[in-house]
Scaffold this active site. Structure first.
Site, PDB file in Angstrom:
ATOM      1  N   TYR A 140       0.805  -1.223   0.000  1.00  0.00           N
ATOM      2  CA  TYR A 140       0.000   0.000   0.000  1.00  0.00           C
ATOM      3  C   TYR A 140       0.840   1.277   0.000  1.00  0.00           C
ATOM      4  CZ  TYR A 140      -4.475  -2.387   0.499  1.00  0.00           C
ATOM      5  OH  TYR A 140      -5.595  -3.147   0.265  1.00  0.00           O
ATOM      6  N   LYS A 190       3.063 -15.434   4.498  1.00  0.00           N
ATOM      7  CA  LYS A 190       3.351 -16.392   3.426  1.00  0.00           C
ATOM      8  C   LYS A 190       4.859 -16.588   3.453  1.00  0.00           C
ATOM      9  CE  LYS A 190       2.195 -18.699  -0.299  1.00  0.00           C
ATOM     10  NZ  LYS A 190       1.489 -19.992  -0.264  1.00  0.00           N
ATOM     11  N   ASP A 222      -2.805 -18.535   2.381  1.00  0.00           N
ATOM     12  CA  ASP A 222      -3.725 -19.377   1.605  1.00  0.00           C
ATOM     13  C   ASP A 222      -4.428 -20.389   2.514  1.00  0.00           C
ATOM     14  OD1 ASP A 222      -1.230 -20.552   1.976  1.00  0.00           O
ATOM     15  OD2 ASP A 222      -1.100 -21.433  -0.032  1.00  0.00           O
ATOM     16  N   ASP A 246      -6.382  -7.116   3.966  1.00  0.00           N
ATOM     17  CA  ASP A 246      -7.454  -6.620   3.094  1.00  0.00           C
ATOM     18  C   ASP A 246      -8.261  -7.791   2.561  1.00  0.00           C
ATOM     19  OD1 ASP A 246      -8.918  -4.781   1.452  1.00  0.00           O
ATOM     20  OD2 ASP A 246      -7.701  -5.479  -0.239  1.00  0.00           O
ATOM     21  N   ASP A 250     -12.357  -9.398   3.735  1.00  0.00           N
ATOM     22  CA  ASP A 250     -13.539  -9.574   2.880  1.00  0.00           C
ATOM     23  C   ASP A 250     -14.064 -11.005   3.027  1.00  0.00           C
ATOM     24  OD1 ASP A 250     -13.469  -6.943   1.873  1.00  0.00           O
ATOM     25  OD2 ASP A 250     -14.039  -7.624  -0.131  1.00  0.00           O
TER      26      ASP A 250
HETATM   27  C1  IPM Z   1     -10.646  -1.644   2.541  1.00  0.00           C
HETATM   28  C2  IPM Z   1     -10.726  -1.223   1.103  1.00  0.00           C
HETATM   29  C3  IPM Z   1      -9.560  -0.309   0.792  1.00  0.00           C
HETATM   30  C4  IPM Z   1      -8.289  -1.101   0.977  1.00  0.00           C
HETATM   31  C5  IPM Z   1      -9.609   0.335  -0.597  1.00  0.00           C
HETATM   32  C6  IPM Z   1     -10.902   1.074  -0.838  1.00  0.00           C
HETATM   33  C7  IPM Z   1      -8.437   1.242  -0.846  1.00  0.00           C
HETATM   34  O1  IPM Z   1     -10.771  -2.323   0.269  1.00  0.00           O
HETATM   35  O2  IPM Z   1     -10.700  -0.758   3.411  1.00  0.00           O
HETATM   36  O3  IPM Z   1     -10.542  -2.837   2.814  1.00  0.00           O
HETATM   37  O4  IPM Z   1      -7.811  -1.787   0.061  1.00  0.00           O
HETATM   38  O5  IPM Z   1      -7.735  -1.031   2.077  1.00  0.00           O
HETATM   39 MN    MN Z   2     -10.807  -4.225   1.325  1.00  0.00          MN
END
Ligand code: IPM
Ligand code: MN
Length: 351
Positions: A140, A190, A222, A246, A250
């Protein structure tokens, strides 16, 4: 008589469903303030796609300086299809993470009663973990570049930068969380491929675990995805780098019933202000339809109150959101927000 407490909160409602869900998060926090005897002074900022398209600025320096002075920041969502991808993400959200040195992204993964997980046979208690994602380093940082762009010799680099200090402060925060919970910390990396950064994380994690007395284990990124799906109960606190975090969060949101309830805190544990936001994005496809779930924003406001030291209020806001969850899909954004605020104000169920 007790002195009235007050907190100044900057609101970056942003784009798409951001303003809709933030309005409901504010209602819940206000209700908690009224109940527990503190005031919230909201300061609105119109940052986001409109302002960018009008002025060419995602985050003016003068606004950044103002934001440094508030007690906390509540953010809705940024991004819209008419702004090129990355402009607002990098120029606003990531810039705030870096400039305010919000080095922890704290993301609970919790299955609440009344929410359906796509996993078979899991009960609410089976999914209750937190991910501590390093938030200011890794890929990042934006170190890299392109040469011979567009030609046959085109090359691009994206350099991941991890520092001893950055890794260690994140691990220390994660260890302190583990001590407040079940005392189990899992490093996710990893190390079998990323031998340089992996070695740094692993050595630092071993040292921090030894110092703090938490039980440390390790999973490759993984394999951690596999375990999150087939055995999420094995995790208590996961600590990991920015990009793995990140991706894992999700997946974490998915197993806990989706982005509708996934909250996050971008923290600088040592100084204010920290930034609180739902994990979900701006969802332009449903903006304005009243279908956005405000619970992730409400739970982010709960994390915000907790960070400000309003522990009872934070617990009441979480409990209000949880009480309103069963059957939530039958309510509009605003109606659900009203039910949550009622529960928070009354300390009970919304019915
Ligand atoms: C998150 C989002 C952000 C990230 C994006 C929008 C830059 O996906 O907060 O998880 O990758 O950190
Ligand atoms: Mn994200």
């Amino acid at each position: 008589m007790s002195t009235p407490r007050g907190h100044t909160v900057a609101v970056l409602a942003g784009d798409g469903i951001g303003p809709e869900v933030v309005a409901e998060a504010r209602k819940a926090a206000e209700a908690a303030g009224a109940r527990f005897g503190f005031g919230l002074d909201w300061v609105d900022y119109d940052l986001g796609a409109d302002r960018y398209l009008r002025t060419g600025e995602a985050l003016p320096d003068a606004v950044l300086e103002e934001l440094r002075e508030v007690d906390a920041i509540l953010l809705g969502a940024v991004g819209r299809p008419d702004v090129p991808p990355g402009v607002l993400e990098r120029g606003l959200l990531l810039r705030l993470r870096f400039e305010l040195d919000l080095y922890v992204n704290f993301r609970p993964v919790k299955l609440y009663p009344g929410v359906a997980s796509p996993l078979a046979d899991v009960k609410p208690d089976d999914i209750d973990l937190v991910v501590v994602r390093e938030n200011t380093e890794g890929v990042y940082v934006g170190a890299g570049g392109t040469v011979h762009r567009g030609g046959p010799a085109e090359a691009a680099t994206e350099t991941s930068i991890e520092t001893r200090a950055g890794v260690e402060r994140c691990l220390r925060f994660a260890a302190s969380k583990a001590r407040q919970r079940a005392g189990r910390l899992t490093l996710v990396h990893k190390t079998n491929v990323l031998v340089h950064a992996g070695d740094l994380w692993q050595r630092a994690a071993g040292e921090v675990a030894a110092e703090t007395g938490v039980a440390l284990d390790y999973a490759h990124a993984d394999a951690a995805c596999l375990y999150l799906v087939n055995d999420p109960g094995r995790f208590d606190v996961i600590v990991t780098d920015n990009l793995f975090g990140d991706i894992l969060t999700d997946l974490g949101a998915a197993i806990a019933g989706g982005l509708g309830t996934a909250a996050s805190a971008n923290l600088n544990p040592d100084s204010s202000p920290s930034l609180f936001e739902p994990v979900h994005g701006s969802a332009p496809d449903i903006a304005g339809s009243g279908r956005a779930n405000p619970v992730a924003a409400v739970l982010s406001a709960s994390l915000l109150l907790d960070h400000l030291g309003e522990r009872e209020a934070a617990a009441a806001v979480e409990a209000g959101a949880v009480a309103a969850l069963p059957g939530a899909a039958g309510y509009s954004t605003q109606a659900l927000g009203d039910r949550i605020a009622t529960a928070v104000a009354g300390g009970g169920s919304p019915d």
